[in-house]
Write a protein that holds these residues in place. Structure first.
Motif, PDB file in Angstrom:
ATOM      1  N   TYR A   1      72.796  61.434  79.640  1.00 45.91           N
ATOM      2  CA  TYR A   1      72.849  62.495  80.642  1.00 45.91           C
ATOM      3  C   TYR A   1      71.481  62.978  81.085  1.00 45.91           C
ATOM      4  CZ  TYR A   1      77.859  62.784  80.191  1.00 45.91           C
ATOM      5  OH  TYR A   1      79.182  62.484  80.206  1.00 45.91           O
TER       6      TYR A   1
ATOM      7  N   ILE B   1      74.197  72.135  91.548  1.00 45.38           N
ATOM      8  CA  ILE B   1      75.499  72.777  91.675  1.00 45.38           C
ATOM      9  C   ILE B   1      76.317  72.375  90.458  1.00 45.38           C
ATOM     10  CG2 ILE B   1      77.641  72.829  93.020  1.00 45.38           C
ATOM     11  CD1 ILE B   1      75.813  72.328  95.504  1.00 45.38           C
ATOM     12  N   VAL B   2      76.084  71.153  90.035  1.00 44.44           N
ATOM     13  CA  VAL B   2      76.648  70.697  88.770  1.00 44.44           C
ATOM     14  C   VAL B   2      75.521  70.594  87.764  1.00 44.44           C
ATOM     15  CG1 VAL B   2      77.654  68.726  87.566  1.00 44.44           C
ATOM     16  CG2 VAL B   2      78.508  69.387  89.812  1.00 44.44           C
ATOM     17  N   GLU B   3      75.680  71.278  86.649  1.00 44.83           N
ATOM     18  CA  GLU B   3      74.671  71.180  85.617  1.00 44.83           C
ATOM     19  C   GLU B   3      75.297  70.631  84.347  1.00 44.83           C
ATOM     20  OE1 GLU B   3      70.948  74.075  85.638  1.00 44.83           O
ATOM     21  OE2 GLU B   3      72.861  75.120  85.664  1.00 44.83           O
ATOM     22  N   ILE B   4      74.571  69.719  83.761  1.00 48.27           N
ATOM     23  CA  ILE B   4      75.059  69.133  82.526  1.00 48.27           C
ATOM     24  C   ILE B   4      74.195  69.646  81.395  1.00 48.27           C
ATOM     25  CG2 ILE B   4      75.400  66.988  81.274  1.00 48.27           C
ATOM     26  CD1 ILE B   4      76.058  65.703  83.984  1.00 48.27           C
ATOM     27  N   HIS B   5      74.853  70.321  80.495  1.00 47.63           N
ATOM     28  CA  HIS B   5      74.132  70.991  79.423  1.00 47.63           C
ATOM     29  C   HIS B   5      74.504  70.361  78.094  1.00 47.63           C
ATOM     30  CE1 HIS B   5      72.325  74.194  77.111  1.00 47.63           C
ATOM     31  NE2 HIS B   5      73.462  74.316  76.457  1.00 47.63           N
ATOM     32  N   LEU B   6      73.493  70.122  77.276  1.00 48.80           N
ATOM     33  CA  LEU B   6      73.766  69.545  75.960  1.00 48.80           C
ATOM     34  C   LEU B   6      73.632  70.613  74.878  1.00 48.80           C
ATOM     35  CD1 LEU B   6      71.901  66.109  76.022  1.00 48.80           C
ATOM     36  CD2 LEU B   6      74.076  66.763  77.029  1.00 48.80           C
ATOM     37  N   ASN B   7      74.676  70.768  74.093  1.00 50.31           N
ATOM     38  CA  ASN B   7      74.618  71.669  72.951  1.00 50.31           C
ATOM     39  C   ASN B   7      74.132  70.882  71.752  1.00 50.31           C
ATOM     40  OD1 ASN B   7      75.677  74.042  74.128  1.00 50.31           O
ATOM     41  ND2 ASN B   7      77.676  73.060  74.133  1.00 50.31           N
TER      42      ASN B   7
ATOM     43  N   LYS C   1      82.430  69.269  73.121  1.00 52.27           N
ATOM     44  CA  LYS C   1      81.544  70.206  73.823  1.00 52.27           C
ATOM     45  C   LYS C   1      80.077  70.073  73.400  1.00 52.27           C
ATOM     46  CE  LYS C   1      85.049  72.174  75.943  1.00 52.27           C
ATOM     47  NZ  LYS C   1      85.468  71.378  77.103  1.00 52.27           N
ATOM     48  N   ILE C   2      79.708  68.913  72.924  1.00 50.94           N
ATOM     49  CA  ILE C   2      78.283  68.675  72.709  1.00 50.94           C
ATOM     50  C   ILE C   2      77.641  68.526  74.086  1.00 50.94           C
ATOM     51  CG2 ILE C   2      76.591  67.038  71.806  1.00 50.94           C
ATOM     52  CD1 ILE C   2      78.678  66.440  69.583  1.00 50.94           C
ATOM     53  N   VAL C   3      78.414  67.947  74.969  1.00 49.16           N
ATOM     54  CA  VAL C   3      78.013  67.885  76.371  1.00 49.16           C
ATOM     55  C   VAL C   3      78.903  68.839  77.149  1.00 49.16           C
ATOM     56  CG1 VAL C   3      78.010  66.471  78.437  1.00 49.16           C
ATOM     57  CG2 VAL C   3      77.234  65.509  76.279  1.00 49.16           C
ATOM     58  N   GLU C   4      78.286  69.764  77.844  1.00 45.88           N
ATOM     59  CA  GLU C   4      79.075  70.659  78.668  1.00 45.88           C
ATOM     60  C   GLU C   4      78.674  70.520  80.125  1.00 45.88           C
ATOM     61  OE1 GLU C   4      80.836  74.618  76.803  1.00 45.88           O
ATOM     62  OE2 GLU C   4      78.676  74.441  76.602  1.00 45.88           O
ATOM     63  N   ILE C   5      79.666  70.460  80.954  1.00 41.36           N
ATOM     64  CA  ILE C   5      79.391  70.348  82.369  1.00 41.36           C
ATOM     65  C   ILE C   5      79.722  71.680  83.025  1.00 41.36           C
ATOM     66  CG2 ILE C   5      80.033  69.182  84.498  1.00 41.36           C
ATOM     67  CD1 ILE C   5      80.484  66.677  82.775  1.00 41.36           C
ATOM     68  N   HIS C   6      78.707  72.242  83.624  1.00 45.00           N
ATOM     69  CA  HIS C   6      78.847  73.585  84.172  1.00 45.00           C
ATOM     70  C   HIS C   6      78.668  73.535  85.685  1.00 45.00           C
ATOM     71  CE1 HIS C   6      78.470  77.880  84.544  1.00 45.00           C
ATOM     72  NE2 HIS C   6      77.346  77.701  85.217  1.00 45.00           N
ATOM     73  N   LEU C   7      79.513  74.234  86.389  1.00 46.97           N
ATOM     74  CA  LEU C   7      79.395  74.263  87.842  1.00 46.97           C
ATOM     75  C   LEU C   7      78.814  75.593  88.291  1.00 46.97           C
ATOM     76  CD1 LEU C   7      82.716  72.640  89.124  1.00 46.97           C
ATOM     77  CD2 LEU C   7      80.663  71.583  88.208  1.00 46.97           C
ATOM     78  N   ASN C   8      77.748  75.524  89.040  1.00 43.82           N
ATOM     79  CA  ASN C   8      77.193  76.737  89.642  1.00 43.82           C
ATOM     80  C   ASN C   8      77.843  76.944  90.997  1.00 43.82           C
ATOM     81  OD1 ASN C   8      75.270  77.416  87.651  1.00 43.82           O
ATOM     82  ND2 ASN C   8      74.053  75.665  88.329  1.00 43.82           N
TER      83      ASN C   8
END
Lengths: 312, 312
Positions: B17, A49-55, B48-55
């Motif tokens: 992460y 539900i929470v996703e942590i994405h690395l750019n 924003k190298i790390v982005e936290i996204h909520l589904n």
DNA sequence: CCATAAATTGCACATCCGTGCATCAGTAGC
DNA sequence: GCTACTGATGCACGGATGTGCAATTTATGG
């Protein structure tokens, strides 16, 4: 999962990650315990539900670095691009090594240095921002003809200049003709004093050699082809600081050992930071060995070699 | 930013992460201090190298909920879909109320209850998983004809049944003909005992009324049209538990106050959880007032109303 | 219906993490 | 070169967080 629970978890996630509430505040706000908030957040991460994405910036080979670190339990792997022009690869490796050294070096500490073509080329190209007052110490006897620049004394000197420090010299060859000669030379105070400095070394920078026809070890005349064949017969894949190892990184006893002057593998393993630089397919087995044997903390290599290291 | 620094930050982010290293371990591994790791991670998030996204599951109106919570500093907002069939909206609201109550209710605690069409309909449809042994207490005098089900006593009774507890009754009207009558009734022990129970209430569930032609308050005959006109003239937008408030949620003194029996606004504000349920455009001003005045902690409404509340 | 197993919960603790502060290195201006 | 300023650094502290444990609740099988 119950839909109401899902909504609650979403709400918690939102408040925690997008709002700036801490777990206690969220608990109070929503009428649940802090512990529960913590556990629901854990659930939210596990359920994506929470996703942590690395750019991650492109072209950095982070995947390869991470892959090698993970597979071999390595401290740090630094991968540079594989350029057509080898000089470019050396330059890139030098940059990464420089930045690594800037992180880890403490003023006035001792660096141990090996020998070889790779090390020479990288040392020539390294740049650091300030003077570290390092003391650079050879941890291996002399190998390679003076003048080609691959001799440990020359590399130590180059590096000491770049780091704004001083270098020591070793006044003995790495490979002697006989066990007796080695014993005499090794016990001579000139040699002993230098080798004993290695006790103070906190960071070592080493290359690795394979035992094939292209190895500088062979080309410089330190070993003969039949000796290499003999070593191969023992299951040896190459050496690290003149310690011959098999594919599992274990030192393999052999009849040449008695003629070598170098800091032995078990003492190298005690050094805090052991940085190995190595490229090319032929070195893959020995690099793998070094990794398997947990002999090193840091590996600097290029994309192609890294892929080969990871390839089954 | 320096490219080497960027690489370092990427690496740290990855280890933190995606790997399961803590900041201390990363620091040791990479040869930097834990503080620096912490600060680089902060940088990584800001850059924003790390982005936290909520589904977030769709159709949950989380945006609206979050928007209202944020804009009015509300504890929690629960938004349900706006159905053609009002009964569906009531049902959805009942579900959310039920889950909220399951979170916040402690066994045997006191619930204060208001009156009105909305509350009746929601109370009728609520379901909870287990018995809470709640004590349900009216916190307002009787309003609306008995039999229509909107009377606080009936709602209290319904709710007590659903929650597996008991309800109290209030034996006095909410609006008296005169100040004297109100004083007499209010001081009568029957009334007093019930009203005093409100001191123990930790959770109150209330509706809100506007002062327009569709208000049950008007339709049930408790007030006359000219009285509503008078109240409007004072800047009043509606009432919460028979406390007439303006658009900022401030209680406005008026000539009717003296004739009312209800727990006053300042005492309601002291209740730990004040849950208001309200739908429809006509109620938007009074809901906004309640929010502005920080009179409530939780709002349950539907999508359309929520949008109107947020719309400037 | 009871008995047992499995899951949930809150507490208390230990670890982990962000941040104010003092210090130090680097930079710009004179 | 000197001084003043800006930014980076590490320490130490306190708040924030995860988790083992025991108690309780819920589900399951008899």
């Amino acid at each position: 999962m119950d839909s109401e629970k899902l909504k609650l978890i979403s709400k918690i996630s939102r408040l925690y990650y997008l709002g700036s509430f801490n777990q206690q505040e969220i608990g109070t706000k929503l009428g649940i315990s802090r512990t529960k908030v913590s556990r629901y957040l854990d659930l939210a991460r596990r359920e994506k539900i929470v996703e942590i994405h690395l750019n991650l910036p492109e072209g950095q080979f982070s995947e390869l670095e991470f892959g090698i670190e993970k597979r071999f339990g390595l401290g740090e792997c630094l991968v540079v691009a594989s350029y057509e022009d080898k000089n470019e690869t050396f330059k890139a490796a030098a940059a990464r090594l420089g930045s690594k050294l800037e992180r880890i070096l403490e003023r006035g500490s001792y660096i141990g240095i090996g020998w070889g073509t790779t090390l020479k080329n990288v040392a020539d190209r390294i740049q650091v921002g300030k003077d570290y007052g390092q003391k650079v110490v050879p941890i291996i006897g002399g190998l390679g003809k003076i003048g080609t620049g691959v001799h440990t004394n020359q590399i130590a000197s180059t590096l000491a200049n770049k780091l704004g420090g001083i270098s020591y010299m070793i006044h003995s060859p790495g490979v002697l003709d006989s066990r007796e000669a080695r014993e005499i030379i090794e016990n001579d105070s000139n040699t002993r004093e230098t080798i004993e400095l290695s006790e103070r070394v906190e960071t070592a920078i080493l290359g690795v050699s394979d035992i094939g026809p292209q190895s500088t070890l062979l080309k410089s005349g330190n070993f003969k082809e039949e000796e290499f064949e003999y070593l191969k017969g023992l299951g040896i894949v190459g050496d690290i600081n003149l310690n011959f190892i098999d594919r599992h990184g274990r030192h393999v006893k052999n009849r040449l050992d008695g003629r070598l002057i170098r800091v032995p593998l078990d003492r190298i393993k005690k050094i805090k930071n052991v940085i190995v630089i190595g490229f090319e397919k032929r070195k893959v087995p020995v690099i793998r060995g070094a990794l398997m044997g947990q002999a090193i903390n840091t590996l600097i290599t290029d994309e192609e070699t890294a892929k080969n290291i990871l390839g089954s």
